[in-house]
Write a protein that holds these residues in place. Sequence first.
Motif, PDB file in Angstrom:
ATOM      1  N   HIS A   1       0.887  -1.166   0.000  1.00  0.00           N
ATOM      2  CA  HIS A   1       0.000   0.000   0.000  1.00  0.00           C
ATOM      3  C   HIS A   1       0.920   1.210   0.000  1.00  0.00           C
ATOM      4  O   HIS A   1       1.709   1.402   0.928  1.00  0.00           O
ATOM      5  CB  HIS A   1      -0.907  -0.020   1.234  1.00  0.00           C
ATOM      6  CG  HIS A   1      -1.964   1.003   1.199  1.00  0.00           C
ATOM      7  ND1 HIS A   1      -1.848   2.208   1.842  1.00  0.00           N
ATOM      8  CD2 HIS A   1      -3.164   1.019   0.577  1.00  0.00           C
ATOM      9  CE1 HIS A   1      -2.943   2.912   1.634  1.00  0.00           C
ATOM     10  NE2 HIS A   1      -3.756   2.208   0.867  1.00  0.00           N
ATOM     11  N   LEU A   2       0.858   2.027  -1.047  1.00  0.00           N
ATOM     12  CA  LEU A   2       1.841   3.080  -1.269  1.00  0.00           C
ATOM     13  C   LEU A   2       1.429   4.456  -0.760  1.00  0.00           C
ATOM     14  O   LEU A   2       2.239   5.370  -0.722  1.00  0.00           O
ATOM     15  CB  LEU A   2       2.162   3.161  -2.768  1.00  0.00           C
ATOM     16  CG  LEU A   2       2.666   1.848  -3.373  1.00  0.00           C
ATOM     17  CD1 LEU A   2       2.815   1.991  -4.883  1.00  0.00           C
ATOM     18  CD2 LEU A   2       3.968   1.402  -2.731  1.00  0.00           C
ATOM     19  N   ALA A   3       0.172   4.624  -0.379  1.00  0.00           N
ATOM     20  CA  ALA A   3      -0.289   5.887   0.205  1.00  0.00           C
ATOM     21  C   ALA A   3      -0.327   5.708   1.726  1.00  0.00           C
ATOM     22  O   ALA A   3      -0.474   4.598   2.223  1.00  0.00           O
ATOM     23  CB  ALA A   3      -1.673   6.237  -0.330  1.00  0.00           C
ATOM     24  N   ALA A   4      -0.176   6.794   2.447  1.00  0.00           N
ATOM     25  CA  ALA A   4      -0.173   6.704   3.914  1.00  0.00           C
ATOM     26  C   ALA A   4      -1.501   6.142   4.411  1.00  0.00           C
ATOM     27  O   ALA A   4      -2.552   6.546   3.915  1.00  0.00           O
ATOM     28  CB  ALA A   4       0.086   8.075   4.517  1.00  0.00           C
ATOM     29  N   PRO A   5      -1.490   5.232   5.336  1.00  0.00           N
ATOM     30  CA  PRO A   5      -0.318   4.616   5.955  1.00  0.00           C
ATOM     31  C   PRO A   5       0.296   3.580   5.010  1.00  0.00           C
ATOM     32  O   PRO A   5      -0.410   2.812   4.356  1.00  0.00           O
ATOM     33  CB  PRO A   5      -0.889   3.931   7.195  1.00  0.00           C
ATOM     34  CG  PRO A   5      -2.289   3.573   6.818  1.00  0.00           C
ATOM     35  CD  PRO A   5      -2.734   4.689   5.899  1.00  0.00           C
TER      36      PRO A   5
END
Length: 50
Positions: A28-32
């Motif tokens: 998962h590349l977007a926060a978090p």
Amino acid sequence: MHAPDGTDYPNESRFVEIIEPTRIVFDHLAAPIFQTIQALAPVEEGGLLD
């Protein structure tokens, strides 16, 4: 991702590994930021929805 209250959340994922039919790994590349590893195994009878 779009929430029921109208809030928009950044959501980007990258599949790292797919081994049919036993394993899926994605980042998962977007926060978090996190990595998910899913190990799949057959069941003799039934399942979670039975």
